[in-house]
Motif scaffolding. Structure first.
Motif, short mmCIF file in Angstrom:
data_model
loop_
_atom_site.label_atom_id
_atom_site.label_comp_id
_atom_site.label_asym_id
_atom_site.label_seq_id
_atom_site.Cartn_x
_atom_site.Cartn_y
_atom_site.Cartn_z
N MET A 39 -10.48 -19.72 -0.83
CA MET A 39 -9.48 -18.71 -1.14
C MET A 39 -8.89 -18.95 -2.53
N TYR A 93 -14.05 -8.06 -7.58
CA TYR A 93 -13.45 -6.80 -7.14
C TYR A 93 -13.58 -5.66 -8.15
N ILE A 120 3.11 -6.81 -6.60
CA ILE A 120 2.25 -7.32 -7.67
C ILE A 120 0.78 -7.38 -7.22
N ILE A 121 0.54 -7.54 -5.92
CA ILE A 121 -0.83 -7.55 -5.41
C ILE A 121 -1.39 -6.13 -5.48
N LEU A 132 -7.15 -2.93 -11.89
CA LEU A 132 -8.60 -3.10 -12.05
C LEU A 132 -9.32 -1.76 -11.97
N GLU A 186 -0.33 -3.76 -7.50
CA GLU A 186 -0.52 -3.43 -8.91
C GLU A 186 -1.79 -4.09 -9.44
N GLY A 187 -2.08 -5.30 -8.96
CA GLY A 187 -3.30 -5.99 -9.40
C GLY A 187 -4.54 -5.19 -9.06
N ALA A 188 -4.56 -4.59 -7.89
CA ALA A 188 -5.71 -3.79 -7.49
C ALA A 188 -5.81 -2.53 -8.35
N TYR A 189 -4.68 -1.86 -8.53
CA TYR A 189 -4.71 -0.64 -9.35
C TYR A 189 -5.10 -0.96 -10.79
N ASP A 213 -9.37 -1.78 0.80
CA ASP A 213 -9.77 -3.15 0.44
C ASP A 213 -8.60 -4.13 0.46
N HIS A 214 -7.39 -3.63 0.35
CA HIS A 214 -6.26 -4.55 0.23
C HIS A 214 -5.16 -4.28 1.26
N PHE A 227 -0.89 -10.40 -15.13
CA PHE A 227 0.52 -10.22 -14.81
C PHE A 227 1.34 -11.48 -15.03
N PHE A 252 -5.90 -11.92 -5.27
CA PHE A 252 -5.93 -11.30 -3.95
C PHE A 252 -6.16 -12.39 -2.91
N GLN A 279 -9.35 3.11 -2.28
CA GLN A 279 -9.94 1.77 -2.41
C GLN A 279 -8.87 0.70 -2.23
N THR A 280 -7.69 0.93 -2.81
CA THR A 280 -6.61 -0.04 -2.66
C THR A 280 -6.20 -0.18 -1.19
N ARG A 327 -10.88 -12.27 -13.57
CA ARG A 327 -10.98 -11.02 -12.83
C ARG A 327 -10.88 -9.83 -13.78
N TYR A 348 -4.71 -6.83 4.45
CA TYR A 348 -3.64 -7.81 4.34
C TYR A 348 -2.53 -7.56 5.35
N MET A 357 0.42 1.99 -15.96
CA MET A 357 0.94 1.38 -14.74
C MET A 357 2.13 2.20 -14.22
N ASN A 384 -1.47 -13.31 -9.57
CA ASN A 384 -1.54 -12.49 -8.36
C ASN A 384 -2.97 -12.36 -7.82
N ASN A 442 -5.35 -17.14 6.11
CA ASN A 442 -6.05 -16.80 4.87
C ASN A 442 -5.26 -15.87 3.97
N LYS A 465 -2.22 -15.67 1.77
CA LYS A 465 -1.10 -16.29 1.07
C LYS A 465 -0.94 -15.57 -0.25
N TRP A 466 0.30 -15.43 -0.68
CA TRP A 466 0.48 -14.76 -1.97
C TRP A 466 0.76 -15.78 -3.04
#
Lengths: 285, 309
Positions: free
Chosen positions: A178, A141, B177-178, B185, B180-183, B195-196, A125, A131, B191-192, A194, B200, A85, A129, B306, B308-309
């Motif tokens: 959602m 995803y 954090i969103i 995976l 990081e969540g994509a990375y 797709d994100h 995390f 999406f 792609q990040t 996920r 957003y 990370m 979090n 649609n 929201k975090w």
């Protein structure tokens, strides 16, 4: 200071010959098979601050290993080395190795793509979090990134993952809603689903319950215990009771160093070092 | 108890005094807001009243004329619409691309810092300067002529900093954090982003685009500089036709006028009757801007529901 490295290297030979052995890790008589091991790991943030100092630690297969220690001790930093990370931010630097078994890949090697590492090692995390997408798309995803496009394949895998995260029964009729509409605990289980969808070899949990209420916390802890049958787990927690409840092995870290690593029972009841005992008993930290 | 009672009275007195300032501040705030709103409402209503006699369907379907009673805004609103289309076509992808690059890809070094400072400054450059730049670059160097394409490109340059800044702000609003969540995976950078990051930040980007467009729609100076006509009695060639390939881009090269120029032209006429035309055109122009802002608010609301975090 204990030297888990020597033991760990030893364990990798013994362990594979003796799967399922449950002897204490550090005493050396046939510990379980190794999934990964950190060898002389140093980590420097971009401002040259050395956050990890020569960490040697084994991670045993299908066991839960907890990382505990006071704030700033480097436990999250250590965890985030396992899926590279830190590579997302310029200037961070690793030295040493994290070797992933059975193929002996050094996760930190320059020629190993961090994306490959993240495809093999999942992460959950501190704060849920999901999406801002539907429940279905959240779980899908990782699969889509891996090129899965067939609807029925995706459907099957998503159901399996949601079942694995003990969330299926609660969301099976509203997969199109959602993810953010779920409660905090459900969101965290969605994030676990996920991560599970892509069959990771190791699952990293970074204080996964610190944003959750006690009931949601209990359900996540139960899930962690259930999940270790399938996946090796490394969990950072600031909650010592949680470490005691869910983990098989515990590492106590302090200012970037691994102070003590042993079976959780040993750490909590017969720690070898005074510092560990002080922290465990609440005299410090 | 006897000791507490006078104390409580004292506290109540203090609270009352402090709350008086609340009231004063709120009144001041409302007054400030009122001045702004009233000024706008007065202008808007004044134009409506002055132009009322001219606000009929023919006003929209007639070309400008020597006789005030027969003059309309057909060439002006068609010109404005087409110029806006070209502006959006160039400013949106360029602005989003630049914003995404600066936020997600650019290394943090002094070159990036200089680019950033320049973009901020660009937003403050007077529009007439853009007009001069466009005259030299688009009209003479590239030979694009005094056309809709030139006008669209000029206004696209003008609002580019607005779109870039809005894109960057919107991207910065996405929690780390969103990302990081994509990375985590195993997503790649592209792609990040695809797709994100971009989906957003769409509501924020859209708001920026429309704010920029509402600025561009009223711009007069740069359009006059590049040589828009003030009197034009024909329309550009139609973008769609009944013979293959059914679309053509001849209209891009056509001469044109836009709403603010038409308005300016009428206000400079000595006959009083033309002032009514100018007021009516001004009213329509403000209405167009308001409609665009309304669209921005509606779209943002729809899309943000649609996210929201």
């Amino acid at each position: 200071m204990v030297n888990p490295m020597a033991t760990a290297t030893h364990a990798s030979m013994l362990g594979s010959a003796n799967p399922g052995a449950t002897a204490p890790a550090v005493s050396g008589d046939s510990p379980p098979p190794l999934k990964a091991e950190s060898r002389g790991l140093d980590f420097y943030y971009s401002n040259s601050f050395q956050a990890l100092k020569s960490i040697d630690m084994p991670v045993y297969e299908n066991k839960v290993t907890a990382l505990i220690g006071p704030s700033g001790c480097g436990k999250s930093t250590f965890l985030r080395c396992f899926n590279r990370m830190h590579d997302l931010y310029a200037g961070n630097r690793y030295a040493g190795q994290i070797v992933l078994h059975p193929d002996n890949t050094d996760l930190l090697a320059k020629d190993v793509d961090p994306i490959e590492v993240r495809m093999r090692i999942g992460m959950v995390f501190q704060k849920p979090n999901p999406f801002p997408k539907t429940i279905y798309e959240n779980v899908a995803y990782g699969l889509r990134v891996r090129g899965m496009t067939q609807k029925n394949q995706l459907d099957d895998k998503i159901e399996e993952s949601l079942r694995g995260a003990a969330l299926w029964d609660e969301v099976k009729h509203r997969l199109g809603e959602m993810g953010s509409n779920l409660s905090g605990g459900q969101q965290q289980r969605l994030c676990i689903a996920r991560a599970l969808a892509t069959d990771p070899e190791i699952l990293l949990f970074d204080e996964p319950t610190s944003a959750l209420d006690p009931i949601a916390t209990a359900s996540i802890e139960e899930l962690v215990t259930e999940l270790k049958k399938k996946v090796t787990i490394l969990i950072v927690t600031h909650n010592m009771q949680q470490a005691a409840r869910v983990s098989d092995y515990t590492a106590y870290m302090y200012i970037g160093e691994l102070m003590e690593f042993d079976k959780t029972d040993t750490i909590f009841f017969k720690p070898k070092r005074k510092e560990t005992e002080d922290y465990i008993t609440g005299r410090f930290g | 108890m006897a000791v507490v009672a006078p104390n409580a009275t004292e506290i109540r007195g203090l609270i009352r005094k402090a709350k008086r300032w609340d009231v004063i501040f709120v009144s001041l705030g409302i007054a400030c807001l009122g001045i702004g709103l009233l000024t706008f409402a007065t202008l808007f209503l004044d134009m409506l009243i002055d132009g009322w006699s001219r606000l009929n369907p023919e006003f929209f379907t007639q070309f400008p004329s020597r006789r005030a009673g027969q003059a309309g805004i057909l060439s002006a609103w068609v010109g404005t619409t087409l110029v806006m289309l070209v502006t959006a076509f160039f400013a949106v992808p360029l602005g989003i691309g630049a914003g995404v690059y600066l936020e997600e890809y650019a290394p943090k070094n002094w070159v990036t810092d200089i680019i950033e400072i320049n973009i901020t400054n660009l937003a403050g450059v007077p529009s007439i300067v853009y007009g001069l730049l466009a005259l030299g670059l688009f009209v003479y160097t590239f030979g694009l002529g005094q056309s809709i394409l030139t006008a669209g490109l000029t206004l696209a340059l003008l609002i580019l900093p607005v779109v870039i800044v809005a894109t960057r702000e919107a991207i910065r609003g996405i929690p780390g954090i969103i990302r990081e969540g994509a990375y985590a995976l195993g997503a790649t950078k592209l792609q990040t982003v695809k797709d994100h990051i971009v989906p957003y930040s769409t509501p924020g980007i859209l708001t920026g685009v429309i704010i920029g467009m509402s600025r561009a729609i009223g711009e007069t100076a740069p359009i006059i500089t590049i040589g828009a006509l003030t009197f034009i009695a024909f329309l550009p060639p139609s973008p769609i036709s009944d013979v293959p390939p059914f679309v053509n881009f001849e209209w891009l090269k056509a001469p044109f006028t836009v709403m603010p120029i038409q308005m300016f032209n009428w206000t400079s006429r000595p006959e009083a009757a033309f002032q009514h035309n100018a007021a009516a055109a001004g009213f329509i122009l403000v209405l167009m801007t308001l409609l665009m802002n309304g669209l921005a608010i509606w779209l943002r609301y729809r899309l943000r529901k649609n996210i929201k975090w």
